[in-house]
Design a protein around this motif. Structure first.
Motif, PDB file in Angstrom:
ATOM      1  N   UNK A  23       0.758  -1.345   0.043  1.00 12.44           N
ATOM      2  CA  UNK A  23      -0.195   0.118  -0.005  1.00 12.44           C
ATOM      3  C   UNK A  23       0.839   1.289   0.013  1.00 12.44           C
ATOM      4  N   UNK A  24       0.493   2.142  -0.454  1.00  9.07           N
ATOM      5  CA  UNK A  24       1.048   3.604  -0.697  1.00  9.07           C
ATOM      6  C   UNK A  24       0.857   3.967   0.858  1.00  9.07           C
ATOM      7  N   UNK A  25       2.088   4.735   1.169  1.00  6.27           N
ATOM      8  CA  UNK A  25       2.067   5.307   2.728  1.00  6.27           C
ATOM      9  C   UNK A  25       0.951   6.089   2.776  1.00  6.27           C
ATOM     10  N   UNK A  26       0.597   6.927   1.817  1.00  4.42           N
ATOM     11  CA  UNK A  26      -0.571   8.012   2.043  1.00  4.42           C
ATOM     12  C   UNK A  26      -1.854   7.244   2.258  1.00  4.42           C
ATOM     13  N   UNK A  27      -2.091   6.232   1.530  1.00  4.96           N
ATOM     14  CA  UNK A  27      -3.314   5.468   1.666  1.00  4.96           C
ATOM     15  C   UNK A  27      -3.148   4.630   3.166  1.00  4.96           C
ATOM     16  N   UNK A  28      -1.959   4.093   3.333  1.00  2.00           N
ATOM     17  CA  UNK A  28      -1.808   3.475   4.773  1.00  2.00           C
ATOM     18  C   UNK A  28      -2.198   4.464   5.912  1.00  2.00           C
ATOM     19  N   UNK A  29      -1.799   5.862   5.750  1.00  2.00           N
ATOM     20  CA  UNK A  29      -2.190   6.648   6.929  1.00  2.00           C
ATOM     21  C   UNK A  29      -3.366   6.983   7.125  1.00  2.00           C
ATOM     22  N   UNK A  30      -4.245   6.987   6.016  1.00  2.00           N
ATOM     23  CA  UNK A  30      -5.541   7.286   6.143  1.00  2.00           C
ATOM     24  C   UNK A  30      -6.453   6.180   6.897  1.00  2.00           C
ATOM     25  N   UNK A  31      -5.918   5.056   7.400  1.00  2.00           N
ATOM     26  CA  UNK A  31      -6.532   3.945   8.056  1.00  2.00           C
ATOM     27  C   UNK A  31      -6.198   4.079   9.422  1.00  2.00           C
ATOM     28  N   UNK A  32      -6.906   4.452  10.388  1.00  2.74           N
ATOM     29  CA  UNK A  32      -6.600   4.913  11.777  1.00  2.74           C
ATOM     30  C   UNK A  32      -6.175   3.601  12.579  1.00  2.74           C
ATOM     31  N   UNK A  33      -6.831   2.436  12.168  1.00  5.17           N
ATOM     32  CA  UNK A  33      -6.428   1.292  12.810  1.00  5.17           C
ATOM     33  C   UNK A  33      -5.960   0.334  11.661  1.00  5.17           C
ATOM     34  N   UNK A  34      -4.759  -0.339  12.089  1.00  3.13           N
ATOM     35  CA  UNK A  34      -4.309  -1.454  11.108  1.00  3.13           C
ATOM     36  C   UNK A  34      -4.428  -2.787  12.099  1.00  3.13           C
ATOM     37  N   UNK A  35      -5.262  -3.905  11.742  1.00  2.97           N
ATOM     38  CA  UNK A  35      -5.422  -4.882  12.566  1.00  2.97           C
ATOM     39  C   UNK A  35      -4.800  -6.223  11.757  1.00  2.97           C
ATOM     40  N   UNK A  36      -3.911  -7.037  12.037  1.00  8.95           N
ATOM     41  CA  UNK A  36      -3.615  -8.082  11.541  1.00  8.95           C
ATOM     42  C   UNK A  36      -4.401  -9.556  12.052  1.00  8.95           C
ATOM     43  N   UNK A  37      -4.851 -10.065  11.164  1.00 11.09           N
ATOM     44  CA  UNK A  37      -5.858 -11.077  11.529  1.00 11.09           C
ATOM     45  C   UNK A  37      -5.124 -12.259  10.879  1.00 11.09           C
ATOM     46  N   UNK A  38      -4.730 -13.242  11.933  1.00  7.35           N
ATOM     47  CA  UNK A  38      -3.857 -14.317  11.660  1.00  7.35           C
ATOM     48  C   UNK A  38      -4.477 -15.488  11.142  1.00  7.35           C
ATOM     49  N   UNK A  39      -3.833 -16.673  10.591  1.00  9.49           N
ATOM     50  CA  UNK A  39      -4.563 -17.639  10.192  1.00  9.49           C
ATOM     51  C   UNK A  39      -5.240 -18.469  11.385  1.00  9.49           C
ATOM     52  N   UNK A  40      -6.405 -19.082  10.932  1.00  9.22           N
ATOM     53  CA  UNK A  40      -7.357 -19.559  11.814  1.00  9.22           C
ATOM     54  C   UNK A  40      -6.623 -20.870  12.736  1.00  9.22           C
ATOM     55  N   UNK A  41      -7.017 -20.800  14.025  1.00  6.98           N
ATOM     56  CA  UNK A  41      -6.499 -21.797  14.689  1.00  6.98           C
ATOM     57  C   UNK A  41      -7.197 -23.076  14.663  1.00  6.98           C
ATOM     58  N   UNK A  42      -6.693 -24.056  15.289  1.00  5.03           N
ATOM     59  CA  UNK A  42      -7.502 -25.374  15.191  1.00  5.03           C
ATOM     60  C   UNK A  42      -9.065 -25.556  15.448  1.00  5.03           C
ATOM     61  N   UNK A  43      -9.414 -24.646  16.440  1.00  4.41           N
ATOM     62  CA  UNK A  43     -10.688 -24.374  16.855  1.00  4.41           C
ATOM     63  C   UNK A  43     -11.534 -23.916  15.596  1.00  4.41           C
ATOM     64  N   UNK A  44     -10.957 -22.958  15.166  1.00  5.09           N
ATOM     65  CA  UNK A  44     -11.660 -22.026  14.062  1.00  5.09           C
ATOM     66  C   UNK A  44     -11.627 -22.860  12.924  1.00  5.09           C
ATOM     67  N   UNK A  45     -10.518 -23.609  12.458  1.00  6.25           N
ATOM     68  CA  UNK A  45     -10.369 -24.411  11.372  1.00  6.25           C
ATOM     69  C   UNK A  45     -11.797 -25.453  11.447  1.00  6.25           C
ATOM     70  N   UNK A  46     -11.746 -26.297  12.645  1.00  6.77           N
ATOM     71  CA  UNK A  46     -12.811 -27.027  12.654  1.00  6.77           C
ATOM     72  C   UNK A  46     -14.103 -26.674  12.342  1.00  6.77           C
ATOM     73  N   UNK A  47     -14.518 -25.442  13.122  1.00  5.10           N
ATOM     74  CA  UNK A  47     -15.719 -24.924  12.813  1.00  5.10           C
ATOM     75  C   UNK A  47     -15.885 -24.652  11.388  1.00  5.10           C
ATOM     76  N   UNK A  48     -14.814 -24.169  10.437  1.00  3.64           N
ATOM     77  CA  UNK A  48     -14.971 -23.866   9.220  1.00  3.64           C
ATOM     78  C   UNK A  48     -15.257 -25.079   8.461  1.00  3.64           C
ATOM     79  N   UNK A  49     -14.712 -26.266   8.668  1.00  2.00           N
ATOM     80  CA  UNK A  49     -14.833 -27.557   8.007  1.00  2.00           C
ATOM     81  C   UNK A  49     -16.377 -27.687   8.099  1.00  2.00           C
ATOM     82  N   UNK A  50     -17.033 -27.665   9.103  1.00  4.85           N
ATOM     83  CA  UNK A  50     -18.418 -27.823   9.429  1.00  4.85           C
ATOM     84  C   UNK A  50     -19.203 -26.632   8.765  1.00  4.85           C
ATOM     85  N   UNK A  51     -18.809 -25.727   8.804  1.00  4.65           N
ATOM     86  CA  UNK A  51     -19.683 -24.606   7.959  1.00  4.65           C
ATOM     87  C   UNK A  51     -19.707 -24.540   6.489  1.00  4.65           C
ATOM     88  N   UNK A  52     -18.382 -25.007   5.857  1.00  2.00           N
ATOM     89  CA  UNK A  52     -18.208 -25.129   4.683  1.00  2.00           C
ATOM     90  C   UNK A  52     -18.940 -26.359   4.055  1.00  2.00           C
TER      91      UNK A  52
END
Length: 173
Positions: A23-52
């Motif tokens: 991302x261009x730094x000017x675009x990046x500055x306009x977002x007040x929060x930047x949140x990293x969402x990691x890969x799903x953990x084992x519990x989330x993956x299990x739920x994703x299997x059943x949902x999918x």
């Protein structure tokens, strides 16, 4: 994006990217929060299997869902969706490869082993009424075969780069 966020009319601007360092730094500055969402953990993956899998006919046990979740460490939500879609095609592939079928009632047939009682030789293309074919349920083995073909799309180097970007520019959420 100039002026976005200058009023309180209930507007939320949300952006998402897998490559925030692009991302261009000017675009990046306009977002007040930047949140990293990691890969799903084992519990989330299990739920994703059943949902999918949803209401797709299957005979997968709770224990087998647990095993699948453990086996897919490093898979993204999208990877799990792709994996499940491939596994759902497993019963169709079984029908396509089948050389023997049997009647389960007066109007429906299923693929079977040649040694099954009532088995008759036929291929899927020879079925006169396609609606009479009842495909087998999705099985744990269908998933195992799919896991052998469908690999995680995120590698460790990508994850490290994401985490480095978060340390430098983002906030954990």
């Amino acid at each position: 994006m100039q002026g976005v966020g200058n009023d309180d009319d209930g507007i939320l601007v949300l952006g998402a990217t897998n490559i925030p360092w692009g991302l261009d730094p000017a675009v990046r500055r306009r977002f007040q929060k930047k949140i990293y969402i990691s890969l799903p953990d084992v519990k989330a993956r299990r739920l994703m299997f059943t949902l999918n899998l949803g209401d797709t006919e299957n005979d997968i046990t709770d224990k087998e869902f647990d095993i699948l979740a453990e086996m897919t460490e490093g898979y993204s939500g999208s990877d799990i969706a792709t994996l499940t879609q491939d596994a759902i095609y497993g019963p169709l592939r079984k029908c396509q490869r089948a050389k023997f079928f049997k009647n389960i009632d007066s109007q429906h047939i299923v693929p079977c082993s040649p040694s099954d009682q009532g088995a008759f030789r036929m291929t899927m293309s020879e079925i006169e009424k396609p609606e009479s074919l009842v495909p087998p349920k999705v099985t744990f083995e269908d998933y195992i075969q799919s896991i052998q073909k469908i690999k995680a799309t995120v590698n460790q180097k990508d994850l490290e780069k994401q985490e480095e970007f978060t340390r430098e520019f983002g906030q954990e959420g």
